[in-house]
Design a protein around this motif. Structure first.
Motif, PDB file in Angstrom:
ATOM      1  N   ARG A  89       0.831  -1.220   0.000  1.00  0.00           N
ATOM      2  CA  ARG A  89       0.000   0.000   0.000  1.00  0.00           C
ATOM      3  C   ARG A  89       0.858   1.259   0.000  1.00  0.00           C
ATOM      4  NH1 ARG A  89      -2.288  -5.005   1.612  1.00  0.00           N
ATOM      5  NH2 ARG A  89      -4.561  -4.812   1.758  1.00  0.00           N
ATOM      6  N   GLN A  90       2.116   1.140  -0.355  1.00  0.00           N
ATOM      7  CA  GLN A  90       3.025   2.282  -0.255  1.00  0.00           C
ATOM      8  C   GLN A  90       2.532   3.475  -1.067  1.00  0.00           C
ATOM      9  OE1 GLN A  90       5.784   2.142   1.897  1.00  0.00           O
ATOM     10  NE2 GLN A  90       5.593   4.349   1.593  1.00  0.00           N
ATOM     11  N   HIS A  91       1.927   3.219  -2.223  1.00  0.00           N
ATOM     12  CA  HIS A  91       1.436   4.329  -3.046  1.00  0.00           C
ATOM     13  C   HIS A  91       0.331   5.096  -2.337  1.00  0.00           C
ATOM     14  CE1 HIS A  91      -1.445   1.153  -3.805  1.00  0.00           C
ATOM     15  NE2 HIS A  91      -2.232   1.994  -4.426  1.00  0.00           N
ATOM     16  N   LEU A  92      -0.453   4.393  -1.503  1.00  0.00           N
ATOM     17  CA  LEU A  92      -1.497   5.061  -0.730  1.00  0.00           C
ATOM     18  C   LEU A  92      -0.892   5.795   0.456  1.00  0.00           C
ATOM     19  CD1 LEU A  92      -4.245   2.288  -0.836  1.00  0.00           C
ATOM     20  CD2 LEU A  92      -4.344   4.534  -1.939  1.00  0.00           C
ATOM     21  N   LEU A  93       0.144   5.216   1.061  1.00  0.00           N
ATOM     22  CA  LEU A  93       0.831   5.896   2.154  1.00  0.00           C
ATOM     23  C   LEU A  93       1.461   7.202   1.667  1.00  0.00           C
ATOM     24  CD1 LEU A  93       2.511   2.797   3.817  1.00  0.00           C
ATOM     25  CD2 LEU A  93       0.855   4.296   4.928  1.00  0.00           C
ATOM     26  N   ASN A  94       1.787   7.270   0.387  1.00  0.00           N
ATOM     27  CA  ASN A  94       2.393   8.473  -0.187  1.00  0.00           C
ATOM     28  C   ASN A  94       1.368   9.431  -0.784  1.00  0.00           C
ATOM     29  OD1 ASN A  94       4.936   7.438   0.443  1.00  0.00           O
ATOM     30  ND2 ASN A  94       5.206   6.499  -1.563  1.00  0.00           N
ATOM     31  N   SER A  95       0.094   9.049  -0.764  1.00  0.00           N
ATOM     32  CA  SER A  95      -0.943   9.867  -1.398  1.00  0.00           C
ATOM     33  C   SER A  95      -1.144  11.187  -0.660  1.00  0.00           C
ATOM     34  CB  SER A  95      -2.261   9.086  -1.427  1.00  0.00           C
ATOM     35  OG  SER A  95      -3.329   9.914  -1.868  1.00  0.00           O
ATOM     36  N   LYS A  96      -1.395  12.233  -1.428  1.00  0.00           N
ATOM     37  CA  LYS A  96      -1.639  13.551  -0.837  1.00  0.00           C
ATOM     38  C   LYS A  96      -3.128  13.840  -0.657  1.00  0.00           C
ATOM     39  CE  LYS A  96       2.635  15.592  -2.618  1.00  0.00           C
ATOM     40  NZ  LYS A  96       3.253  16.655  -3.461  1.00  0.00           N
ATOM     41  N   ASP A  97      -4.009  13.072  -1.345  1.00  0.00           N
ATOM     42  CA  ASP A  97      -5.441  13.375  -1.227  1.00  0.00           C
ATOM     43  C   ASP A  97      -6.242  12.280  -0.521  1.00  0.00           C
ATOM     44  OD1 ASP A  97      -5.479  11.410  -3.149  1.00  0.00           O
ATOM     45  OD2 ASP A  97      -6.747  12.508  -4.565  1.00  0.00           O
ATOM     46  N   THR A  98      -5.550  11.226  -0.055  1.00  0.00           N
ATOM     47  CA  THR A  98      -6.206  10.145   0.700  1.00  0.00           C
ATOM     48  C   THR A  98      -5.248   9.667   1.781  1.00  0.00           C
ATOM     49  OG1 THR A  98      -7.580   9.384  -1.154  1.00  0.00           O
ATOM     50  CG2 THR A  98      -7.104   7.789   0.576  1.00  0.00           C
ATOM     51  N   ASN A  99      -5.698   9.710   3.043  1.00  0.00           N
ATOM     52  CA  ASN A  99      -4.832   9.234   4.133  1.00  0.00           C
ATOM     53  C   ASN A  99      -5.476   8.121   4.953  1.00  0.00           C
ATOM     54  OD1 ASN A  99      -6.717  10.496   5.776  1.00  0.00           O
ATOM     55  ND2 ASN A  99      -5.364  12.147   6.446  1.00  0.00           N
ATOM     56  N   SER A 100      -6.527   7.507   4.388  1.00  0.00           N
ATOM     57  CA  SER A 100      -7.239   6.461   5.118  1.00  0.00           C
ATOM     58  C   SER A 100      -7.594   5.330   4.162  1.00  0.00           C
ATOM     59  CB  SER A 100      -8.499   7.034   5.760  1.00  0.00           C
ATOM     60  OG  SER A 100      -8.143   8.082   6.660  1.00  0.00           O
ATOM     61  N   PHE A 101      -7.191   4.108   4.535  1.00  0.00           N
ATOM     62  CA  PHE A 101      -7.370   2.954   3.661  1.00  0.00           C
ATOM     63  C   PHE A 101      -7.049   1.700   4.467  1.00  0.00           C
ATOM     64  CE2 PHE A 101      -3.421   5.244   3.057  1.00  0.00           C
ATOM     65  CZ  PHE A 101      -2.468   4.314   3.419  1.00  0.00           C
ATOM     66  N   ARG A 102      -7.226   0.546   3.855  1.00  0.00           N
ATOM     67  CA  ARG A 102      -6.959  -0.734   4.526  1.00  0.00           C
ATOM     68  C   ARG A 102      -5.495  -1.122   4.333  1.00  0.00           C
ATOM     69  NH1 ARG A 102     -11.570  -4.940   5.144  1.00  0.00           N
ATOM     70  NH2 ARG A 102     -11.963  -3.254   6.628  1.00  0.00           N
ATOM     71  N   LEU A 103      -4.821  -1.429   5.447  1.00  0.00           N
ATOM     72  CA  LEU A 103      -3.424  -1.853   5.406  1.00  0.00           C
ATOM     73  C   LEU A 103      -3.278  -3.368   5.331  1.00  0.00           C
ATOM     74  CD1 LEU A 103      -1.614   0.446   8.008  1.00  0.00           C
ATOM     75  CD2 LEU A 103      -1.225   0.368   5.545  1.00  0.00           C
ATOM     76  N   ILE A 104      -4.172  -4.092   6.001  1.00  0.00           N
ATOM     77  CA  ILE A 104      -4.120  -5.558   5.998  1.00  0.00           C
ATOM     78  C   ILE A 104      -5.535  -6.091   5.849  1.00  0.00           C
ATOM     79  CG2 ILE A 104      -3.520  -7.635   7.312  1.00  0.00           C
ATOM     80  CD1 ILE A 104      -1.364  -6.016   8.729  1.00  0.00           C
TER      81      ILE A 104
END
Length: 395
Positions: A89-104
């Motif tokens: 999920r590294q691309h999501l961890l680097n996102s500027k417009d989304t900071n909430s998502f499923r990690l596992i």
């Protein structure tokens, strides 16, 4: 390590890397593993199949987690599995417009019974199996070290825990407890999330991409968002230029969050656009009032919690979509969803087809929706797929 033997002819699924081993597939257990203990699975010829964790209180007595006999399932193994999932999920961890998502995502990430969601600077953990329960603190400590959140909160109150012989367990695992409302960012919009008391782990992260895609249809349209919860579809539609959006949910907490989320984004709204009420009843009331909409969104809660409930759920989906279609004219759009794992996409489309027939409407399916990339579907575990939806157009 204790060994459990699978009956002759019952080992095909494990060989194909399906993680579930039901009690009926096992020979009489001569050794007595402890709850959550790692055991070795062998076939009728005593040949190695997999390592997994044991639970004699569950119909799924073993959940396989490792198919390489040379690999040691120790604390380092757990750390590497968690790190690999987070790295995906590294691309999501680097996102500027989304900071909430499923990690596992549980079995789909090779960790049956472990769900971890990221909400801004907090993590929320759901523990659904004994194998994860007995390692919960280790997992929390490593997540804290790896992701460096403000705190990790447990929301293990899903009914699935009772099938594992576990009671509900909610509360802080490590770090700082979340505030009553945590502000997150999704698709460039701000949302307030109630981590401790909200639905699921606080919010429905699985519709992130779909909310944005459905909003692409909403410009200059009059939209009705049923089962709106925190207003994810509502706010995305308004951001995209919808003429108006009415939001319906039976939960007072949900309607309050929709109100808060409008304010957090400086988006104007009228109080009569926020309706606390049953979505089915509201759809019927709007028919009596001769109301019409250009786009209706139906995102109901799980209507089929088990395979045995599928037929009843399909009747409910059919009726719900029927009531919505009655409010749509020619060119009207219906975005309709099911989060029931037992209801396949084809079944949902059939329910819509039946609804269209009864409503006297001709309907086209113009787009299909599914999981975002942080909710992957494991090829060897089709049960990891549960969310599906379609965009329909009345012609």
């Amino acid at each position: 390590m204790k060994t459990l033997q699978i009956k002759a002819g019952k080992d095909k699924a494990v060989k194909q890397h399906h993680p579930w081993v039901f009690s009926g597939a096992l020979e009489t257990i001569k050794q007595n593993p402890e709850q959550g203990e790692i055991i070795k699975l062998v076939n009728a010829k005593n040949e190695f199949l997999a390592y997994g964790y044991f639970n004699n209180l569950s119909k799924i007595m073993v959940r396989a987690i490792e198919w390489n006999e040379e690999t040691q399932v120790d604390d380092q193994w757990w750390k590497e599995k968690i790190k690999a999932s987070v790295n995906r999920r590294q691309h999501l961890l680097n996102s500027k417009d989304t900071n909430s998502f499923r990690l596992i995502y549980s079995e789909a990430d090779g960790l049956p019974g472990l769900i971890v969601d990221k909400y801004a600077d907090h993590l929320v953990v759901q523990v659904l199996t004994v194998g994860i329960e007995v390692r919960k603190q280790l997992i929390a400590e490593y997540l804290f070290e790896l992701v460096k959140p403000t705190g990790i909160y447990e929301r293990s109150d899903a009914t699935a825990r009772s099938l594992e012989g576990l009671k509900a367990s909610n509360g802080l695992l490590i770090g700082i407890e979340p505030a009553e409302f945590t502000e997150i960012t999704e698709n460039g919009l701000k949302f307030v999330v109630n981590i401790a008391d909200g639905q699921k782990s606080g919010y429905f992260l699985d519709q992130r991409n779909t909310r944005k895609r459905v909003a692409d249809y909403a410009k200059e349209l009059n939209v009705l968002d049923c089962f709106c919860y925190a207003g994810g579809f509502t706010l995305n539609a308004k951001k995209a230029g919808a003429k108006s959006v009415m939001s319906v949910d039976s939960s007072a907490l949900a309607i309050d969050m929709v109100r808060r989320n409008h304010k957090a984004n400086d988006i104007t709204f009228l109080e009569d656009e926020l309706i606390k009420g049953d979505s089915n009843n509201t759809l019927r009331r709007f028919q009596e009032e001769n109301r019409n909409f250009d786009l209706i969104i139906l995102d109901p809660p799980k209507l089929a919690p088990s395979r045995s409930a599928v037929d009843r759920a399909l009747r409910a989906y059919k009726d719900l979509n029927l009531q919505a279609l009655k409010l749509l004219g020619k060119g009207g759009l219906l975005a309709t969803f099911s989060c029931s794992g037992g209801v396949e996409l084809g079944m949902l489309k059939q329910a819509v087809a039946w609804a269209a027939l009864d409503a006297g409407k001709e309907v086209q399916f113009i787009e299909q929706f599914g999981h975002p990339e942080d909710h992957p579907i494991l090829a060897s575990f089709p049960e990891s797929e549960y969310l599906k939806g379609v965009m329909c157009r009345v012609i």
